[in-house]
Design a protein around this motif. Structure first.
Motif, PDB file in Angstrom:
ATOM      1  N   THR A 137     -38.770  -9.670 -39.904  1.00 59.57           N
ATOM      2  CA  THR A 137     -37.550 -11.200 -40.452  1.00 59.57           C
ATOM      3  C   THR A 137     -38.098 -12.119 -39.662  1.00 59.57           C
ATOM      4  O   THR A 137     -38.969 -12.299 -38.739  1.00 59.57           O
ATOM      5  N   GLN A 138     -37.325 -13.596 -39.372  1.00 60.38           N
ATOM      6  CA  GLN A 138     -37.582 -13.998 -38.059  1.00 60.38           C
ATOM      7  C   GLN A 138     -36.631 -14.058 -37.545  1.00 60.38           C
ATOM      8  O   GLN A 138     -35.367 -14.807 -38.337  1.00 60.38           O
ATOM      9  N   THR A 154     -33.816 -15.931 -40.266  1.00 60.18           N
ATOM     10  CA  THR A 154     -34.306 -15.502 -42.067  1.00 60.18           C
ATOM     11  C   THR A 154     -33.750 -13.772 -41.950  1.00 60.18           C
ATOM     12  O   THR A 154     -33.887 -13.281 -40.991  1.00 60.18           O
ATOM     13  N   GLY A 155     -33.815 -12.983 -43.177  1.00 60.13           N
ATOM     14  CA  GLY A 155     -33.085 -11.610 -43.393  1.00 60.13           C
ATOM     15  C   GLY A 155     -32.066 -11.571 -42.188  1.00 60.13           C
ATOM     16  O   GLY A 155     -30.767 -12.181 -42.368  1.00 60.13           O
ATOM     17  N   MET A 156     -31.918 -10.255 -41.503  1.00 65.56           N
ATOM     18  CA  MET A 156     -30.540 -10.149 -41.229  1.00 65.56           C
ATOM     19  C   MET A 156     -30.912  -8.780 -39.536  1.00 65.56           C
ATOM     20  O   MET A 156     -32.392  -8.849 -39.512  1.00 65.56           O
ATOM     21  N   VAL A 157     -30.309  -9.235 -38.409  1.00 64.40           N
ATOM     22  CA  VAL A 157     -30.509  -9.002 -37.274  1.00 64.40           C
ATOM     23  C   VAL A 157     -28.845  -7.957 -37.106  1.00 64.40           C
ATOM     24  O   VAL A 157     -27.919  -8.459 -37.253  1.00 64.40           O
ATOM     25  N   GLY A 169     -26.500 -12.467 -41.076  1.00 65.72           N
ATOM     26  CA  GLY A 169     -27.491 -13.700 -42.119  1.00 65.72           C
ATOM     27  C   GLY A 169     -28.520 -14.538 -41.653  1.00 65.72           C
ATOM     28  O   GLY A 169     -28.093 -15.075 -40.710  1.00 65.72           O
ATOM     29  N   PRO A 170     -28.957 -15.003 -43.181  1.00 62.55           N
ATOM     30  CA  PRO A 170     -29.402 -16.213 -42.511  1.00 62.55           C
ATOM     31  C   PRO A 170     -29.121 -17.489 -42.252  1.00 62.55           C
ATOM     32  O   PRO A 170     -28.196 -18.004 -43.370  1.00 62.55           O
ATOM     33  N   GLY A 171     -29.506 -18.065 -41.252  1.00 67.97           N
ATOM     34  CA  GLY A 171     -28.884 -19.119 -40.591  1.00 67.97           C
ATOM     35  C   GLY A 171     -27.494 -18.824 -39.801  1.00 67.97           C
ATOM     36  O   GLY A 171     -27.402 -19.902 -39.017  1.00 67.97           O
ATOM     37  N   ASP A 172     -27.481 -17.476 -39.343  1.00 69.54           N
ATOM     38  CA  ASP A 172     -26.121 -16.750 -38.397  1.00 69.54           C
ATOM     39  C   ASP A 172     -26.573 -17.102 -37.528  1.00 69.54           C
ATOM     40  O   ASP A 172     -27.673 -16.541 -36.951  1.00 69.54           O
ATOM     41  N   THR A 186     -20.686 -16.651 -36.553  1.00 71.58           N
ATOM     42  CA  THR A 186     -20.938 -18.171 -37.130  1.00 71.58           C
ATOM     43  C   THR A 186     -21.884 -19.134 -37.755  1.00 71.58           C
ATOM     44  O   THR A 186     -23.127 -18.582 -37.106  1.00 71.58           O
ATOM     45  N   PRO A 187     -22.755 -19.489 -38.390  1.00 64.82           N
ATOM     46  CA  PRO A 187     -23.677 -20.922 -39.122  1.00 64.82           C
ATOM     47  C   PRO A 187     -24.016 -21.725 -37.700  1.00 64.82           C
ATOM     48  O   PRO A 187     -22.306 -22.342 -37.297  1.00 64.82           O
TER      49      PRO A 187
END
Length: 204
Positions: A137-138, A154-157, A169-172, A186-187
């Motif tokens: 992911t990124q 992107t993706g999941m961390v 998740g993406p943008g979090d 949070t986003p």
């Protein structure tokens, strides 16, 4: 806590250092592909040298950047790592044909990670307050005064501390205190994302 225990169970450290540039073409290696400003690389018994394009990284590699300095390194397994200004990192594990994850200890500063392949290779990053683990992911991570901030583009961390864990998740994004307390996921707003981007530069 079950999820955090699972992640902690798979984390491992592997010492690495400096190797010849040619070795960066084989599994389990990285090579410096861009240097901006003042940046330095060292390894046990090899002293400190200025980072230069083409320098390979092997066992026990340590990287440090001054204000305005950046290092980009390309690693086997389709991974690019960008180390931003005023950062100090130890590379503690390299991708080894997918058998081991890339490992980095981010002592201070900021680093960004980008996978260009779909091989499901992993990255684990340790800071003074947390461990983040991802696959293909990124994302980026920043350390200031032992506190950590993690952002998933992107993706999941997955973020783990001694007592807690979180999934982005993406943008979090999420903040972790110096003592390891994980804040709410949070986003992130565009302003904070842009601050990370400004520090990491065009390679991220």
């Amino acid at each position: 806590m079950k999820h955090g225990s699972l992640l902690r169970g798979i984390l491992a450290s592997i010492l690495i250092g400096l190797v010849s540039p040619a070795a960066a073409q084989t599994p389990g290696t990285c090579v410096v592909t861009r240097v901006e400003g003042q940046a330095f690389v060292s390894a046990r018994g090899a002293g400190v040298r200025s980072a230069v394009t083409g320098l390979g990284l092997g066992r026990n590699a340590k990287l440090r950047t001054d204000a305005g300095g950046r290092i980009t390194m390309t690693c086997s397994g389709g991974l690019d790592v960008v180390v931003g200004p005023e950062s100090e990192v130890d590379v503690i594990g390299l991708l080894d044909g997918g058998a081991r994850p890339f490992g980095l200890r981010l002592i201070d500063g900021i680093a960004g990670f980008l996978f260009s392949s779909d091989e499901e290779n992993g990255v684990q990053v340790r800071t003074p307050s947390a461990v983040a683990a991802v696959r293909s992911t990124q994302w980026a991570m920043r350390v200031e005064n032992r506190a950590s901030a993690i952002f998933a583009r992107t993706g999941m961390v997955f973020v783990v501390t001694d007592d807690d864990d979180a999934r982005l998740g993406p943008g979090d994004g999420v903040d972790v205190t110096p003592s390891g307390e994980i804040g709410p996921v949070t986003p992130w707003g565009q302003a904070r994302i842009d601050r990370f981007g400004a520090l990491l530069g065009p390679d991220w």
